[in-house]
Write a protein that holds these residues in place. Sequence first.
Motif, PDB file in Angstrom:
ATOM      1  N   MET A   1       0.830  -1.212   0.000  1.00  0.00           N
ATOM      2  CA  MET A   1       0.000   0.000   0.000  1.00  0.00           C
ATOM      3  C   MET A   1       0.857   1.252   0.000  1.00  0.00           C
ATOM      4  SD  MET A   1      -2.923  -1.122   2.758  1.00  0.00           S
ATOM      5  CE  MET A   1      -3.496   0.542   2.973  1.00  0.00           C
ATOM      6  N   LEU A   2       1.936   1.211   0.792  1.00  0.00           N
ATOM      7  CA  LEU A   2       2.844   2.360   0.865  1.00  0.00           C
ATOM      8  C   LEU A   2       3.496   2.630  -0.490  1.00  0.00           C
ATOM      9  CD1 LEU A   2       4.533   4.447   2.556  1.00  0.00           C
ATOM     10  CD2 LEU A   2       6.123   2.580   3.012  1.00  0.00           C
ATOM     11  N   LEU A   3       4.025   1.583  -1.103  1.00  0.00           N
ATOM     12  CA  LEU A   3       4.708   1.749  -2.389  1.00  0.00           C
ATOM     13  C   LEU A   3       3.724   2.184  -3.481  1.00  0.00           C
ATOM     14  CD1 LEU A   3       7.465   1.468  -3.746  1.00  0.00           C
ATOM     15  CD2 LEU A   3       6.868  -0.898  -4.300  1.00  0.00           C
ATOM     16  N   PHE A   4       2.532   1.598  -3.486  1.00  0.00           N
ATOM     17  CA  PHE A   4       1.511   1.955  -4.470  1.00  0.00           C
ATOM     18  C   PHE A   4       1.130   3.434  -4.362  1.00  0.00           C
ATOM     19  CE2 PHE A   4      -3.126   2.423  -5.198  1.00  0.00           C
ATOM     20  CZ  PHE A   4      -3.150   2.213  -6.563  1.00  0.00           C
ATOM     21  N   SER A   5       0.861   3.906  -3.139  1.00  0.00           N
ATOM     22  CA  SER A   5       0.444   5.301  -2.948  1.00  0.00           C
ATOM     23  C   SER A   5       1.568   6.273  -3.293  1.00  0.00           C
ATOM     24  CB  SER A   5      -0.027   5.520  -1.509  1.00  0.00           C
ATOM     25  OG  SER A   5       1.005   5.202  -0.592  1.00  0.00           O
ATOM     26  N   VAL A   6       2.805   5.915  -2.957  1.00  0.00           N
ATOM     27  CA  VAL A   6       3.939   6.793  -3.264  1.00  0.00           C
ATOM     28  C   VAL A   6       4.137   6.918  -4.776  1.00  0.00           C
ATOM     29  CG1 VAL A   6       6.454   6.930  -3.152  1.00  0.00           C
ATOM     30  CG2 VAL A   6       5.153   6.479  -1.078  1.00  0.00           C
TER      31      VAL A   6
ATOM     32  N   PHE B   1      -4.974  13.086  -5.229  1.00  0.00           N
ATOM     33  CA  PHE B   1      -3.734  13.202  -4.455  1.00  0.00           C
ATOM     34  C   PHE B   1      -4.032  13.025  -2.966  1.00  0.00           C
ATOM     35  CE2 PHE B   1      -0.275  15.327  -2.325  1.00  0.00           C
ATOM     36  CZ  PHE B   1       0.831  14.952  -3.068  1.00  0.00           C
ATOM     37  N   ASN B   2      -5.102  13.680  -2.478  1.00  0.00           N
ATOM     38  CA  ASN B   2      -5.488  13.532  -1.074  1.00  0.00           C
ATOM     39  C   ASN B   2      -5.875  12.098  -0.747  1.00  0.00           C
ATOM     40  OD1 ASN B   2      -5.085  16.231  -0.426  1.00  0.00           O
ATOM     41  ND2 ASN B   2      -7.139  16.814  -1.097  1.00  0.00           N
ATOM     42  N   LEU B   3      -6.546  11.438  -1.695  1.00  0.00           N
ATOM     43  CA  LEU B   3      -6.952  10.050  -1.473  1.00  0.00           C
ATOM     44  C   LEU B   3      -5.742   9.144  -1.291  1.00  0.00           C
ATOM     45  CD1 LEU B   3      -9.059   7.768  -1.457  1.00  0.00           C
ATOM     46  CD2 LEU B   3      -8.879   7.707  -3.951  1.00  0.00           C
TER      47      LEU B   3
ATOM     48  N   LEU C   1      -4.101   9.614   1.998  1.00  0.00           N
ATOM     49  CA  LEU C   1      -4.796   8.864   3.052  1.00  0.00           C
ATOM     50  C   LEU C   1      -4.384   7.397   3.040  1.00  0.00           C
ATOM     51  CD1 LEU C   1      -8.431  10.320   2.867  1.00  0.00           C
ATOM     52  CD2 LEU C   1      -6.728  10.722   4.624  1.00  0.00           C
ATOM     53  N   ILE C   2      -4.215   6.826   1.834  1.00  0.00           N
ATOM     54  CA  ILE C   2      -3.753   5.430   1.739  1.00  0.00           C
ATOM     55  C   ILE C   2      -2.348   5.298   2.321  1.00  0.00           C
ATOM     56  CG2 ILE C   2      -3.164   3.577   0.131  1.00  0.00           C
ATOM     57  CD1 ILE C   2      -5.350   4.617  -1.715  1.00  0.00           C
TER      58      ILE C   2
ATOM     59  N   SER D   1      -1.325   2.934   5.497  1.00  0.00           N
ATOM     60  CA  SER D   1      -0.282   1.902   5.465  1.00  0.00           C
ATOM     61  C   SER D   1       0.676   2.052   6.647  1.00  0.00           C
ATOM     62  CB  SER D   1       0.479   1.971   4.142  1.00  0.00           C
ATOM     63  OG  SER D   1       1.223   3.173   4.045  1.00  0.00           O
ATOM     64  N   LEU D   2       0.999   3.292   7.005  1.00  0.00           N
ATOM     65  CA  LEU D   2       1.885   3.514   8.157  1.00  0.00           C
ATOM     66  C   LEU D   2       1.173   3.174   9.467  1.00  0.00           C
ATOM     67  CD1 LEU D   2       3.589   6.842   7.011  1.00  0.00           C
ATOM     68  CD2 LEU D   2       4.594   4.558   7.074  1.00  0.00           C
ATOM     69  N   PHE D   3      -0.132   3.469   9.540  1.00  0.00           N
ATOM     70  CA  PHE D   3      -0.904   3.068  10.718  1.00  0.00           C
ATOM     71  C   PHE D   3      -0.923   1.548  10.858  1.00  0.00           C
ATOM     72  CE2 PHE D   3      -3.644   7.135  10.423  1.00  0.00           C
ATOM     73  CZ  PHE D   3      -2.743   7.814  11.226  1.00  0.00           C
ATOM     74  N   MET D   4      -1.070   0.857   9.729  1.00  0.00           N
ATOM     75  CA  MET D   4      -1.080  -0.607   9.767  1.00  0.00           C
ATOM     76  C   MET D   4       0.270  -1.154  10.210  1.00  0.00           C
ATOM     77  SD  MET D   4      -2.166  -3.235   6.709  1.00  0.00           S
ATOM     78  CE  MET D   4      -3.735  -2.411   6.481  1.00  0.00           C
ATOM     79  N   LYS D   5       1.338  -0.540   9.781  1.00  0.00           N
ATOM     80  CA  LYS D   5       2.669  -0.998  10.187  1.00  0.00           C
ATOM     81  C   LYS D   5       2.891  -0.841  11.684  1.00  0.00           C
ATOM     82  CE  LYS D   5       5.702  -1.030   6.236  1.00  0.00           C
ATOM     83  NZ  LYS D   5       6.147  -2.391   6.542  1.00  0.00           N
ATOM     84  N   MET D   6       2.314   0.212  12.266  1.00  0.00           N
ATOM     85  CA  MET D   6       2.493   0.460  13.697  1.00  0.00           C
ATOM     86  C   MET D   6       1.503  -0.316  14.558  1.00  0.00           C
ATOM     87  SD  MET D   6       3.277   4.512  13.930  1.00  0.00           S
ATOM     88  CE  MET D   6       1.842   5.015  13.002  1.00  0.00           C
TER      89      MET D   6
END
Length: 334
Positions: free
Chosen positions: A70-75, A91-93, A96-97, A101-106
């Motif tokens: 998700m992180l790589l896709f959004s970046v 871009f805002n959407l 949010l993704i 992804s960072l919330f999921m990692k934490m």
Amino acid sequence: MHKSFINMIFLFTMISGSIISISSNNWLGAWMGLEINLMSFIPLVTNLKNSMSTEASLKYFLVQALASSMLLFSVIIMSMINSMNIYSMEFNLFNLILNSSLFMKMGVAPFHFWFPEVIEGLNWMMSMILMTWQKLAPMILLSYCITYLINYSIIFSIFIGSIGGLNQISLRKLMAYSSINHMGWMLSSFLISNYYWMMYFIIYSFLSISIILLFMKYNMLYINQTFNTMNFMPINKFIIFCNFLSLGGLPPFLGFFPKWIIIQNLNNLFLITFMVCMTLITLFYYIRITYSAFLINYSMLKWNNSYIYSNFMLSFNFFSLLGLSLCMLIYSIF
């Protein structure tokens, strides 16, 4: 000896991955650092002699792989939008993704479902790493791209972290829900300053390490073991449960200090009120455990002298219980 040397290599690689992610000046480098960190943490977690740790490592890998994709896709999508000089709702959407992804990692709510289950399958050392060091790189990356989603995540994290620990008998799950609750407070410190987040993270890591070292020393996994362990001396029991209260944020212990600073500086009355009320629930079940432990009559061997004489553990617990006065002095000076 050979196994411990390999574990040290994996541990060094894991730390290096986090440092690469933090020090990178682009998102691709940050993603690579997170992947290095993930692929070196999995072998540390996996223990072929314990099926629970193998299951936990598989769950952790699947969740982290999903979050990384998700992180790589959004970046990639955001870089394409940015190269075309188009700033739109898309871009805002994707931002949010990226946050999700960072919330999921934490393991931050509402992406927290994997966190207590993974912690339950790990030993205390790996749990300590997962609750402290593994949150460092995603939190710093999150500070670069904060969106309004953080407000909802703060509310969810503090609510679930408070309610989730009410009927737990496992100390590892109790610490996991406590970590989710503290993550909500750490995210709220982003709304003030990165300095307050750094202070909160250091104190939270300090308190978590101090109490987990005691659990490791006495090999405790469930709450009833804290009442019935035969080799407890009274001073040891006092230190363990005072660490619980410090982790919950009860004054005059050290854990109250970062919460006090955030309450003073956060300019959102509704959020502060909600956070304080929910944290009182966390304190309720900590005090309930502590009250029962201090009042239950337990047998103790007369010849047992199992005091905490390790200088390292004594210093950790000393600052955990008495560090509030020192922090107040430093805060008043600076």
